[in-house]
Design a protein around this motif. Structure first.
Motif, PDB file in Angstrom:
ATOM      1  N   ASP A 218       0.822  -1.213   0.000  1.00  0.00           N
ATOM      2  CA  ASP A 218       0.000   0.000   0.000  1.00  0.00           C
ATOM      3  C   ASP A 218       0.856   1.263   0.000  1.00  0.00           C
ATOM      4  O   ASP A 218       0.702   2.150   0.847  1.00  0.00           O
ATOM      5  CB  ASP A 218      -0.928   0.009   1.210  1.00  0.00           C
ATOM      6  N   ARG A 255      -5.984   0.590  -3.683  1.00  0.00           N
ATOM      7  CA  ARG A 255      -5.470  -0.657  -4.252  1.00  0.00           C
ATOM      8  C   ARG A 255      -6.066  -0.918  -5.632  1.00  0.00           C
ATOM      9  O   ARG A 255      -5.387  -1.420  -6.531  1.00  0.00           O
ATOM     10  CB  ARG A 255      -5.800  -1.830  -3.315  1.00  0.00           C
ATOM     11  N   TYR A 258      -4.523   1.941  -8.021  1.00  0.00           N
ATOM     12  CA  TYR A 258      -3.077   1.827  -8.237  1.00  0.00           C
ATOM     13  C   TYR A 258      -2.627   0.400  -7.925  1.00  0.00           C
ATOM     14  O   TYR A 258      -2.017   0.134  -6.895  1.00  0.00           O
ATOM     15  CB  TYR A 258      -2.322   2.808  -7.334  1.00  0.00           C
ATOM     16  N   PRO A 260      -0.524  -2.989  -7.799  1.00  0.00           N
ATOM     17  CA  PRO A 260       0.915  -3.244  -7.853  1.00  0.00           C
ATOM     18  C   PRO A 260       1.287  -4.000  -9.116  1.00  0.00           C
ATOM     19  O   PRO A 260       0.509  -4.807  -9.628  1.00  0.00           O
ATOM     20  CB  PRO A 260       1.172  -4.083  -6.600  1.00  0.00           C
ATOM     21  N   THR A 265       4.626  -0.256  -7.549  1.00  0.00           N
ATOM     22  CA  THR A 265       3.364   0.407  -7.865  1.00  0.00           C
ATOM     23  C   THR A 265       3.663   1.740  -8.539  1.00  0.00           C
ATOM     24  O   THR A 265       4.361   2.593  -7.977  1.00  0.00           O
ATOM     25  CB  THR A 265       2.538   0.647  -6.589  1.00  0.00           C
TER      26      THR A 265
END
Length: 280
Positions: A218, A255, A258, A260, A265
């Protein structure tokens, strides 16, 4: 539910250590700004420099690297930021200059002596009507002196729009009000150019979008905890249940916005720059 009415503080509290967790990415725009600042008019005397919104002082110290004999003062309204800045950076520089830090509200700061450089890094977005201060800051420059700043230009990015939308949900609206909507203080580059040239300056204004590759779990949430989330976290204060609930909801939104990738990220970040030189 966490929609209990509360008094909304007008000034966010800051966490210098959280802010510095992404210091590499946060410092790069200032280095790009610094590279475009021309020679200062001081030749036979130490330059006088002000850093408006100096935060923890790490970029103010870069000014001392560029002008080691200068008298440099960093101004900020956060006691926590000033405490860390003074601890880490105050004193005589390696070139014999002086670096110190003082409390001041940038919205009302006025030079009390002529300056060679007035600079601001990622601060003016927090100052309503900051373009109205340009005239008095430029008037506070020596002829040939420079006023330079950079501000975020990413207020329409998901990181900010999702925050505003969450604050505006029935669960949070009465408690958080407009804490997620703070985009109105930044102008478009052309508008800054018009303002600065209208004040008789030779102005260079541009924008850059940095495609930042963030690491960790995150990471976008971790980033905004140091900046855009500060007003929300200030309002929620020590209500741990409310903080956890809000962050949990916001984390889920980020999440999705964006996701990963295999190497981290991607967090695109637009910034607006201006360098205005007072004509000799």
């Amino acid at each position: 539910m966490h929609s209990v009415e509360s008094v909304v503080p007008t000034t966010p509290t800051w966490d210098p250590r959280q802010y510095l967790r992404h210091s590499g990415h946060r410092t790069r725009p200032f280095l790009d700004l610094l590279a475009r600042i021309p020679h200062l008019p001081a030749e036979d005397r130490p330059a006088r420099i002000a850093d408006l919104g100096c935060g923890p002082g790490n970029v103010t110290a870069l000014l001392a690297d560029r002008w080691p004999d200068a008298r440099i003062t960093g101004y900020d309204l956060s006691p926590d930021m000033l405490e860390l800045a003074g601890k880490d950076w105050s004193g005589t520089t390696r070139g014999g200059g002086r670096l110190d830090f003082r409390s001041a509200d940038v919205a009302h700061w006025t030079p009390t002596e002529p300056h060679d450089l007035i600079v601001s890094n990622a601060t003016l977005q927090w100052v309503p009507d900051h373009p109205e201060s340009f005239a008095r800051w430029i008037d506070g420059l020596h002829p040939g002196g420079t006023f330079a700043f950079q501000v975020p230009g990413n207020f329409t990015a998901p990181s900010h729009t999702l925050l505003g939308e969450l604050c505006d949900t029935p669960e949070w609206r009465s408690r958080l009000g407009d804490q997620g909507h703070r985009s109105v203080h930044v102008l478009e580059p052309a508008d800054y150019l018009t303002r600065l040239t209208g004040l008789g300056c030779e102005a260079d204004v541009w924008e850059t979008t940095y495609c930042q590759l963030l690491q960790g779990e995150d990471p976008v949430l971790d980033w905004v905890k140091g900046t855009a989330l500060r007003p929300v976290l200030t309002v929620l204060g020590d209500d741990r249940d409310a903080v956890d609930a809000f962050l949990g909801q916001y984390r889920a939104l980020l999440r999705e916005a964006y996701p990963p990738g295999p190497h981290g990220t991607v967090f695109p970040f637009r910034r607006i720059f201006a360098v205005a030189r007072r004509k000799p």
